[in-house]
Design a protein around this motif. Structure first.
Motif, PDB file in Angstrom:
ATOM      1  N   ILE A  90      27.317 -35.192 -21.809  1.00 34.76           N
ATOM      2  CA  ILE A  90      28.715 -34.832 -21.992  1.00 34.76           C
ATOM      3  C   ILE A  90      29.557 -35.918 -21.348  1.00 34.76           C
ATOM      4  CG2 ILE A  90      30.485 -33.097 -21.589  1.00 34.76           C
ATOM      5  CD1 ILE A  90      28.198 -32.110 -23.297  1.00 34.76           C
ATOM      6  N   SER A  92      33.415 -37.658 -20.860  1.00 36.42           N
ATOM      7  CA  SER A  92      34.844 -37.408 -20.989  1.00 36.42           C
ATOM      8  C   SER A  92      35.520 -38.660 -21.510  1.00 36.42           C
ATOM      9  CB  SER A  92      35.420 -36.983 -19.649  1.00 36.42           C
ATOM     10  OG  SER A  92      36.745 -36.563 -19.829  1.00 36.42           O
ATOM     11  N   ARG A 151      32.281 -34.704 -27.122  1.00 36.01           N
ATOM     12  CA  ARG A 151      31.871 -33.350 -26.723  1.00 36.01           C
ATOM     13  C   ARG A 151      30.595 -32.954 -27.455  1.00 36.01           C
ATOM     14  NH1 ARG A 151      36.411 -30.038 -25.259  1.00 36.01           N
ATOM     15  NH2 ARG A 151      37.537 -31.272 -23.724  1.00 36.01           N
ATOM     16  N   THR A 187      37.071 -26.711 -30.840  1.00 37.50           N
ATOM     17  CA  THR A 187      36.700 -27.851 -29.995  1.00 37.50           C
ATOM     18  C   THR A 187      37.527 -29.077 -30.350  1.00 37.50           C
ATOM     19  OG1 THR A 187      34.470 -26.986 -29.778  1.00 37.50           O
ATOM     20  CG2 THR A 187      34.756 -29.314 -29.276  1.00 37.50           C
TER      21      THR A 187
END
Ligand code: FES
Length: 284
Positions: A90, A92, A151, A187
């Motif tokens: 994951i 960012s 994501r 999402t």
């Protein structure tokens, strides 16, 4: 309600009797592997729960169960092996300036913005484009690429790890088509909001969202049936898509913004390969 505690992350949640341990883990914010979509056939969601006590010290031993098939009946302490957790990284927001640890300035305050979405079976990657990047040859590698947010595809946890499991979910219940589209859009909204926040832009300046993915993923995002891709001759219900007003998908962008998906070449030759062909100049 029974309390379920998960180790080694030491997270707890309370869930009603009858909940599966996969659902309980999700309620505790833990995403377990869900390769077969919870049909109980892959064994990848294995977790350990207390079994018998053995030996003169009545030492507690643990036994492995499939989380998607195990029903909560009371308080429980569980251990989750590392290989039952998704391996997806994951990530960012990243861009060159952020990686360098330098403060970053807002991107251009004027002009229109665009987004490119790589919609993968396991991962969604969204990139912001500024007006400068719409002009070929103007990309300055030193000044930093626009931000990217990545994501995990939320369908993994809810509908299975691979596209076959997700097609099967729609075969089992047509309502799963809309459900799979909605989790993707939810999402996507979060990713857009994150990009807009980090880069301090007004998302209503975003005019265009281009999407590339395999055939199943593009159809699911657009809410189009995927059942025909589950059996021969694996023909998609549609290969080309008209631009869709983003507001029709609940995406809060410019009022006239559109979403455009790359055309499919075939059942399992999707828009991701079309996009790659265009990028490589194969179509010129
Ligand atoms: S056995 Fe496959 S997700 Fe549980």
């Amino acid at each position: 309600m029974p309390q379920i505690r998960f180790f080694p992350m030491d997270r707890s949640t309370e869930v009603p009797v009858g909940t599966t341990l996969s659902e309980a883990a999700g309620a505790a914010g833990i995403s377990l592997r869900y390769d077969c979509g919870g049909s109980g056939t892959c064994g990848k969601c294995r977790i350990e729960i207390p079994g018998d006590r053995v030996g003169p010290d009545a030492q507690q031993v643990f036994r492995a169960v499939r989380a998607c098939q195990t029903i909560v009946e009371g308080d429980l302490v569980c251990r989750i092996p590392a290989d039952s957790l998704p391996a997806v990284r994951i990530q960012s927001v990243t861009d060159n300036r952020l990686r360098a640890g330098e403060p970053f300035a807002p991107v251009a305050a004027t002009g229109d913005y665009g987004l490119a979405l790589d919609i993968g079976t396991t991962t969604l990657a969204l990139q912001l484009f500024t007006p400068e990047l719409f002009t070929p040859g103007s990309i300055d590698p030193e000044s930093g690429i626009p931000g990217v947010v990545v994501r995990e595809n939320p369908q993994k946890r809810l509908f299975g790890d691979d596209i076959i499991a997700r097609i099967q979910k729609v075969c089992d219940d047509p309502a799963n088509l809309l459900a799979q589209q909605q989790v993707l859009l939810e999402t996507l909204r979060e990713m857009i909001a994150e990009l807009a926040h980090v880069h301090r832009i007004d998302r209503r300046r975003i005019m265009r969202l281009c999407v590339a993915g395999n055939s199943v993923m593009e159809l699911l995002l657009l809410g189009l049936d995927v059942v025909s891709l589950g059996s021969a001759p694996f023909e998609p219900v549609r290969r080309r898509f008209e631009p869709i007003p983003s507001r029709a998908l609940g995406l809060d962008l410019h009022p006239e913004a559109v979403l455009e998906a790359f055309p499919l070449i075939g059942g399992f030759v999707g828009g991701d390969l079309t996009a790659g062909s265009v990028a490589c100049g194969l179509t010129s």
